[in-house]
Scaffold this active site. Structure first.
Site, mmCIF file in Angstrom:
data_model
loop_
_atom_site.group_PDB
_atom_site.id
_atom_site.type_symbol
_atom_site.label_atom_id
_atom_site.label_comp_id
_atom_site.label_asym_id
_atom_site.label_seq_id
_atom_site.Cartn_x
_atom_site.Cartn_y
_atom_site.Cartn_z
ATOM 1 N N CYS A 160 -25.924 0.015 -7.698
ATOM 2 C CA CYS A 160 -27.253 -0.138 -7.123
ATOM 3 C C CYS A 160 -27.243 -0.490 -5.647
ATOM 4 C CB CYS A 160 -28.012 -1.217 -7.876
ATOM 5 S SG CYS A 160 -28.205 -0.810 -9.597
ATOM 6 N N GLU A 161 -26.549 0.273 -4.846
ATOM 7 C CA GLU A 161 -26.723 0.145 -3.395
ATOM 8 C C GLU A 161 -26.280 1.424 -2.709
ATOM 9 O OE1 GLU A 161 -23.536 -2.056 -1.111
ATOM 10 O OE2 GLU A 161 -23.800 -3.421 -2.805
ATOM 11 N N ARG A 213 0.808 -1.218 0.000
ATOM 12 C CA ARG A 213 0.000 0.000 0.000
ATOM 13 C C ARG A 213 0.846 1.275 0.000
ATOM 14 N NH1 ARG A 213 -5.152 0.340 2.038
ATOM 15 N NH2 ARG A 213 -4.878 -1.670 3.073
ATOM 16 N N TYR A 237 -14.344 -1.492 3.868
ATOM 17 C CA TYR A 237 -13.621 -1.172 5.101
ATOM 18 C C TYR A 237 -13.966 0.210 5.661
ATOM 19 C CZ TYR A 237 -10.748 -4.532 2.528
ATOM 20 O OH TYR A 237 -10.320 -5.590 1.765
ATOM 21 N N TYR A 260 -4.615 -1.088 -4.080
ATOM 22 C CA TYR A 260 -5.736 -2.016 -3.902
ATOM 23 C C TYR A 260 -7.014 -1.659 -4.670
ATOM 24 C CZ TYR A 260 -2.839 -4.176 -0.337
ATOM 25 O OH TYR A 260 -1.802 -4.788 0.317
#
Ligand code: LLP
Length: 415
Positions: free
Chosen positions: A345-346, A281, A320, A374
């Protein structure tokens, strides 16, 4: 003008020009015009400088050592090539990443294979390729290698140090109940077995306590936990250094992190040992941004600014609760707060809650910062989203390194 706090999250080459934000000498509006949106943009100079920071930090402090890029953070051919050119190793988390790394020309001897459930197929691939190190995670790994290794294979034993990393629970891997590695007593038994093995050469130990860790003390504790297991030639101290994602975040520098690890190593590990590090990362996060086009603005409490991407290209927000920061590319100063949301769609499909966007309108280009780690990895086809292209920018030139998926690609595996 770019607000100083937003600039501090962009790749260091970022400047404000008449076209708005420019990275690597290329105006982001030009990248969007040429390659469309959403797009992942990687600033190659910043990336290479960050790799150098890790490499130099270790070389300055420890005689024998190597940085391995944890390639799960950005497993694409172009990225593997950069790592090979910069002279660092890579770690791969299974057959897929191994295949990509080899295909990209990474030398097998600087590849390290991980995994808590490596299959026969994956181990055979690694043995055939001649990878430098296989990290033993469990006793079945030992059985498999004994059975499959034609000659001798160098290995590390992954130790679960019983250190609780202060991070999202899904990303902590060093605590007693983690599925990764062997407890200290089990590691002892594994070491005994490997020492008697004809096919395995025990090089040393491995520890990795989790990801996005912004405190340094847990890293010290993890190194200390290795000391009682005996003296070895190699210690892989893992990755896990946090990236700075938001204005309020703090993340130690590569130098501070390496100093913490080597200070502990100097106290408790043999001086002749080789030290390996595997950051992911923190190597790539800040080199990357994602570009989106605003599709619609719904005014209200809150105002929703919806773009042409979302959790298909950045899953870390919904998985996360990772926070990001953003700006309008051509008006990067001030504004907001609004909710920057995706097209999926959420309701969990948010990119930045309370985003500081200056008068966002349909058609505006939005940049989300610190998406280099990521996001490419976790990209998916939810709602038929086509995974975005990867564009590298450097010295005023933008180069397509991975194309956007097509609608036809979505059916390409059908039989
Ligand atoms: N070494 C091992 C054995 C690992 O499992 C990892 C990350 C690393 C090194 C690199 O850690 P880093 O320096 O990147 O923190 N899916 C999550 C990230 C999970 C990280 C897993 N292992 C995400 O999307 O943020």
């Amino acid at each position: 003008m770019i607000d100083a706090d937003f600039r501090s999250l962009l790749p260091p080459t970022a400047t404000a020009t008449a076209d708005g934000i420019t990275i690597g000498g290329v105006p982001l509006v030009a990248v969007a015009e040429r390659f469309g949106t959403p797009s992942y943009v990687i600033d190659e100079q910043s990336l290479r400088e960050q790799i150098g920071s890790f490499r130099d930090a270790l070389a300055r402090r420890w005689g024998a050592g190597r940085v391995h890029f944890a390639s799960k953070a950005f497993p694409t051919t172009a990225m593997y090539r950069v790592m090979a050119e910069e002279g660092i190793g890579v770690d791969v988390a299974g057959g897929g990443e191994l295949h990509l790394a080899l295909r990209a020309g990474v030398r097998p001897d600087v590849i390290l294979l991980h995994g808590n459930a490596k299959t026969d197929e994956e181990i055979s691939l690694a043995l055939e390729a001649g990878v430098g190190l296989v990290v033993i995670d469990n006793f079945d790994d030992i059985d498999r290698l004994e059975r499959l290794a034609p000659g001798r294979q160098s290995v590390l034993v992954r130790v679960r140090p019983d250190v609780v990393a202060p991070t999202h629970e899904a990303m902590a891997t060093g605590h007693a109940s983690s599925k990764f590695g062997l407890s200290i007593p089990d590691a002892r038994r594994a070491i005994e077995r490997i020492t008697r093995s004809r096919h395995l050469g025990l090089e040393g130990l491995h520890v990795h306590i989790g990801s996005q860790i912004s405190e340094l003390a847990p890293f010290t504790h993890a190194v200390e936990a290795l000391a009682d297991l005996g003296e070895f030639d190699t210690y892989d101290l893992g990755g896990g250094l946090a990236a700075r994602y938001t204005y309020g975040d703090h993340a130690p520098s590569p130098d501070e992190w390496v100093e913490t690890l080597t200070e502990a190593a100097r106290r408790v590990l043999p001086a002749h040992a080789r030290i390996l590090l595997e950051p992911g990362r923190s190597v790539v996060a800040r080199a990357g941004v994602t570009l989106y086009r605003v599709v619609t603005v719904k005014h209200g409490e809150p105002t929703f600014v919806a773009v042409d991407g979302g959790m298909g290209d950045n899953l870390d927000v919904s998985l996360y609760g990772q926070r990001f920061e953003s700006a309008v590319v051509t008006r990067p100063s001030g504004g907001g707060p609004v909710d920057l949301v995706g097209r999926h769609c959420e309701s969990g499909d948010r990119l930045v809650e309370g985003a500081r966007l200056n008068d966002p309108r349909p058609g505006d280009l939005i940049v989300v910062a610190v998406t280099g780690a990521y996001c490419v990895t976790m990209a998916n086809n939810y709602n038929g989203a086509r995974r975005p292209p990867v564009v590298f920018v450097r010295d005023g030139v933008a180069t397509l390194r991975q194309r956007r998926e097509t609608y036809e690609d979505l059916a390409s595996r059908d039989v």
